[in-house]
Design a protein around this motif. Structure first.
Motif: not given
Length: 386
Positions: A18-27, A71-77
């Motif tokens: 959450a301290a970063h501007p974006f995270v990459t996500v996969d499942t 749900d964190d609006e500060r972090v782009v998923k």
């Protein structure tokens, strides 16, 4: 490489991300034998290349910290082809990740082609060939091997650079708002909500009479509820062609139901057989006035084939000029609709699509712009009227 298997460690990982501007996500998930997708693995990475693998099947783990991050609006998923992943999160948690960036959609807008795969995108951006040897792995089996976990982590690690490049291209070409429009649809509850009463709309067959239509609606709704409650694919309850045959024949006795060839022997005496017969009987007993009205077939003025062809040529030119996959701008159905109706309710006549193509298509119809050949290149030119 280790899996995160308890809630406290998941919370720590999500706080770091959450301290970063974006995270990459996969499942990784399975849904061959279930109605609801079974989430088997969650992969995330931060911009520095630190990967986090979460085991949602671990005993006692609570995924609440993960959904808080989503749900964190500060972090782009950042996802690639996000729809199935988002659908899983919505069904599990009742909320949608936001904000979201889908690299497959962005790639289509940035000239990488239509529906570009993750492997193709990574190869074009990084020159890296992704290992797909575990593509059909049973991700529900434990323990996962180191090779499986490295494979899974690669899907988020290699997504970092393509995201950064695509985001930069969108900014440079002033197309960020285009993606915002697409992501609004992708993260709308309406995209994923399907009530059992609307399940009949999924069926490809069409009822011919009001009583058939009512039977179809009730049978499809019953099947949807059964499949959801038992967590099995719809076809495990009854197949689409059975619904159609029941609607047409409307058997109201076990003997009549047994004559439907697509049903297995003895089905008419099963619990599902009884449920189908109850539906048919109730539909047969309905007053004609209570039956649904048949949907009116959409009647669209027939456009001249030459107009359709002209708009297709225009689309091809706009696609090449803008570096956007043509089907991302307008479909064949869109073009047919625009050719016959200036106010057609199609995506190509709204938002950024209208800006780059829709308005031009209407102006071509009105004779305000023309297509001309200059050497080997097609040009769109303004027409000068007297």
């Amino acid at each position: 490489m280790k899996l995160i298997k308890d809630t406290d460690k998941l919370k720590d990982a999500c706080e770091k991300l959450a301290a970063h501007p974006f995270v990459t996500v996969d499942t990784e998930f399975l849904r061959d034998t279930t109605f609801w997708a079974k989430l088997c693995l969650i992969q995330m990475a931060d911009p520095d290349g630190n990967e986090f693998l979460v085991d949602p099947l671990a005993e006692g783990i609570d995924l609440a910290p993960f959904f808080t991050l989503m749900d964190d609006e500060r972090v782009v998923k950042v996802f690639h082809a996000a729809r199935q992943d988002i659908e899983i999160f919505y069904n599990m948690n009742g909320s949608l990740p936001h904000p979201v960036f889908d690299t497959q959609v962005a790639a289509a807008v940035c000239g990488f082609g239509e529906s570009v795969s993750y492997n193709q995108l990574v190869k074009k951006v990084k020159g890296v060939e992704i290992d797909k040897s575990h593509r059909f792995t049973d991700w529900s089996r434990r323990p996962l091997t180191d090779k499986q976990m490295r494979y899974a982590a690669a899907d988020v690690i290699h997504l970092i650079e393509p995201y950064q490049q695509l985001a930069g291209m969108l900014e440079e070409n002033e197309r960020t708002q285009w993606i915002a429009e697409e992501m609004k649809i992708l993260t709308s509850e309406d995209t994923y909500r399907m009530e059992p009463e609307d399940a009949w709309k999924r069926l490809k067959m069409r009822a011919r009479k009001p009583r058939e239509l009512e039977a179809m609606k009730q049978l499809a709704a019953w099947r949807e509820r059964e499949a959801q409650s038992r967590n099995v694919p719809r076809g495990r309850i009854i197949k689409d062609d059975v619904i159609y045959e029941v609607c047409v024949q409307q058997p109201d006795t076990p003997e009549a139901l047994a004559h439907i060839r697509a049903l297995p022997r003895g089905f008419e005496r099963s619990k599902n057989g009884e449920a189908i017969l109850d539906i048919v009987r109730s539909v047969k007993a309905m007053d004609d006035k209570a039956l649904p009205k048949m949907p009116k077939a959409e009647r669209r003025a027939q456009a001249h084939p030459a107009v359709v062809d002209l708009l297709k040529v225009l689309l091809k030119q706009v696609s090449e000029d803008k570096g956007v996959a043509s089907r991302m701008i307008a479909t064949s159905d869109d073009i047919d609709a625009i050719a016959s109706d200036d106010n057609a309710d199609v995506a190509a006549l709204s938002g950024w699509r209208r800006e780059i193509y829709g308005d031009a298509a209407l102006r071509v119809k009105r004779g305000e712009i023309a297509l001309a050949v200059d050497g080997s290149k097609l040009q769109i030119i303004e027409r000068i009227r007297d």
